[in-house]
Enzyme design. Structure first.
Site, short mmCIF file in Angstrom:
data_model
loop_
_atom_site.label_atom_id
_atom_site.label_comp_id
_atom_site.label_asym_id
_atom_site.label_seq_id
_atom_site.Cartn_x
_atom_site.Cartn_y
_atom_site.Cartn_z
N LYS A 105 38.43 37.27 38.26
CA LYS A 105 39.21 38.04 39.24
C LYS A 105 38.88 37.68 40.67
CE LYS A 105 35.78 40.75 37.37
NZ LYS A 105 35.46 41.13 36.01
N GLU A 129 45.43 36.82 32.72
CA GLU A 129 45.54 38.17 32.18
C GLU A 129 44.18 38.85 32.08
OE1 GLU A 129 48.63 39.93 30.92
OE2 GLU A 129 47.05 41.30 31.50
N ASP A 201 34.68 44.89 42.88
CA ASP A 201 35.32 44.40 41.67
C ASP A 201 36.72 45.01 41.52
OD1 ASP A 201 35.13 43.23 38.78
OD2 ASP A 201 35.61 45.33 38.48
N LYS A 205 40.66 43.26 41.64
CA LYS A 205 41.71 43.48 40.64
C LYS A 205 42.95 44.09 41.29
CE LYS A 205 38.23 44.03 37.03
NZ LYS A 205 37.35 45.04 36.38
N GLY A 302 34.04 43.53 28.21
CA GLY A 302 33.40 43.25 26.93
C GLY A 302 33.89 41.93 26.38
#
Lengths: 436, 436
Positions: A105, A129, A201, A205, A302
């Protein structure tokens, strides 16, 4: 049909997960893609380290250039993170005519404009994605599924670490610092948690989501960013009492006067679905003029959820690898020459409702003095609550929830209130979004 | 680039909505698709009727064949509904080399296998995002966004009328028949509500979701279907007390032994997000082995949300209109020659938990007699509640919630219990899904 050959940069958590998913679900993936997809090479930092995946059928190298320059590789999957080496490698891969899939990102938010221009020039795809909200496929939903809409709002819980911390604070009444330590022990938060808890972060995004929703260039530098590290249990509890829940949201809003790009703790009505997204889960709400409100929920991070998105992108590339490059879905949803430089609003132009908590001396008339300041700034008040003094405190907390107004007005009112004799302490200001 | 020319069959609610969205958001859509998209012709039943959209720039005809045979039309949008004439027109359009976009779930669920084979033969696309859950883009999310996953569960609130009725029953304690009448007055339910309240509409949609999730042929005839018309307020209230909520779900499950396809009222734990989807809204939960649980929420019907999906499909076709037909996303997510005829389980092979309510005489020992029947069938009990008799009743309600077991066993236990002397009345059996 000829198989698609993949080279992976980085076999850490996500790289290992991607190799595992491609191997485990190979039959299923081939049934969908119509071709085999095989990882033939991967770069790693240390050849001797134990792997999370079976590497028997692929070539391991410590030289990432070997991956991006490999003549048989169709798709380079960048999973090393960071933005310096990753950028060079991605640009080299594009220059070599490779398609690229990345989960990075920061790379897309900071260098996407340059990377997509290069890809457009070369006629290759760069898919990302996995960069936002892991396996939810929110990029695809906005970019393709909502292609008929004028989108005016994106609001998302897009950092799982932050949501885990807020959930624990609310459910168990544990303070921020204590939950952060636990999140680090559980592996949800990095040793240096700044990117997660200070909203950086999430801002990466949000930069990406806003661009594909509104058709504007990527502009991380214009995102207003506030983290959750200053949030107190007092306000978490007061918000609940008032029928709200505090979530750390990335919010992008567009109207005729411009775009708001902001990441901050937000009060949301407790009955909204997104207010009930807990733990490390992510959810993104998107509003379009035709479709209305939509919500997209799933695991945001994850190894395997991220791999799910990476593999979906690989399959997308595989399916369109023979297509006319100019007929592919544009990287940022809008054609590169159709991106619009909409004005980005400054903080004092933000428009929402506000939760404001003041600590004041418990004397007659103070409430009306405060109220007068709001009236002076033309701010309507939705609700006022005065709390009993806590044992040992010689002040009371007064909470105002305003109606929708300009942040500049709220800040002026706060400044005047804080100058008043009976006001004790720094004001708490948390934005409120009704998301209806 | 050359504009894409669209012909619409049917300018009713959805057709009018589609024309409106294409006109209103023309600039936005062109910025995304890279070409103009224009509706040039539409068929209507009655030329004199007042329209929901501006028809000044398009040719209206009462002859649908004129649309599918029009030499300039690239994409035929089928919005007349029903399955006889719609099927003939769609097949004719395909035969003429037109791409097709449809919102017609019955058409796809009943004749999709034949239609997709014809489209494959002709090298054209037939897209049907609007056929399931309106604007949510659940088809795209499963078909493309989850392409790396082995999917084992789809569970959705996919009929807005039914969900509106259940929400009103629960929130306001109003009986089924009364709410249905209101839903008809509000335009949420048809004059003949059978398709909605008996689960047929949901079964059409589940047929489609199961096919693209598991890679099996469309098989409406194999969906077990139960509606909500028999549901009583008593059970709605008891479910709440036990921490559950009753929703009408379409459920498709796959495991090594086969596939379950079923539509029925279902108890879900009240804390699940999908249990909190209210009113006419739709939501679909999909579980993949890599991504875990995902939830996709939005408006499932109505002119504009459905148009949102239709337009997204039109843009998809526009973007890939020059592509190699064999590189497109397969209609049913899996390549046509890779669909698998997995065994479909019969009702007695369903596996879930069960809510069972018996009306029994209030005499000693009856509870242990009932429990013995469950033990006999190897059914473990999760919870038992006995309700006080209601005023005027000379019986008591006893509720069992079983652990996960085979439905055949439950039905055998019920049969024996109903033969017992102290059991009064027909048993209520509602399936329970924990969706975790």
């Amino acid at each position: 049909m000829k198989s698609i050959k993949v080279g992976i940069l980085g076999l850490g958590t996500v790289g290992g997960g991607t190799a595992n998913v491609l191997q485990r679900n190979a039959a299923e993936i081939t049934r969908r893609a119509g071709r085999d997809i095989e990882v033939i090479i991967a770069s790693v930092r240390d050849l001797t380290r134990e792997r999370r995946c079976d590497c028997s059928s692929l070539h391991l190298t410590t030289d990432p250039a070997e991956v991006v320059n490999h003549p048989d590789v169709d798709i380079v999957v960048e999973l090393i993170g960071g933005e310096t080496q990753a950028k060079d490698l991605v640009l080299q891969a594009i220059d070599n005519g490779k398609h690229v899939v990345t989960a990075n990102k920061a790379l897309i938010a900071l260098h996407g404009n340059e990377i997509f221009a290069a890809a457009q020039e070369e006629g290759v795809s760069v898919l990302f994605e996995a960069a936002v909200a892991g396996g939810i496929s929110i990029i695809k939903s906005i970019r393709e599924g909502m292609a008929g809409n004028r989108i005016d709002l994106v609001a998302g819980i897009i950092n799982g670490t932050g949501n885990f911390i807020l959930t624990e604070m609310r459910d168990k009444g544990r303070p921020f610092a204590e939950v952060l330590t636990e999140a680090q022990a559980l592996g949800y938060a990095e040793a240096d948690p700044t990117f997660d808890v200070e909203g950086i972060d999430a801002a990466h995004k949000l930069t990406i989501l806003a661009s594909i929703a509104f058709g504007i260039p990527l502009q991380f530098e214009n995102v207003y960013t506030e983290g959750i590290s200053e949030l107190s249990l007092t306000d978490v509890a007061y918000a609940e009492e008032l029928g709200y829940r505090i979530k750390h949201l990335g919010i992008a809003k567009a109207d005729a006067s411009g775009v708001e790009l902001r990441v901050h703790p937000t009060l949301i009505p407790a009955k909204r679905l997104i207010a009930n997204v807990n733990g490390v889960m992510n959810a993104v709400m998107v509003r379009g003029d035709a479709v209305g409100n939509t919500l997209h929920y799933g695991a945001g991070a994850g190894a395997e959820p991220t791999a799910s998105a990476v593999v979906a992108d690989i399959v997308d590339v595989a399916r369109t690898i023979t297509a006319d490059p100019h007929s592919r879905v544009p990287h940022l949803a809008f054609q590169p020459d159709a991106l619009a430089n909409l004005p980005i609003k400054a903080q004092d132009e933000f428009k929402c409702a506000y939760y404001l908590r003041f600590e004041v001396n418990d004397v007659a008339g103070v409430m009306s003095q405060l109220s007068a300041q709001f009236a002076d700034q033309d701010i309507s008040i939705e609700a006022i609550t005065q709390k009993e003094p806590q044992p040992g405190d010689d002040f009371v907390s007064v909470i105002f929830i305003t109606q929708r107004t300009l942040e500049g007005r709220v800040d002026r009112a706060i400044k005047r209130i804080e100058a008043m004799q009976d006001v004790r302490c720094k004001t708490v200001k948390i934005r409120v979004e009704h998301l209806n």
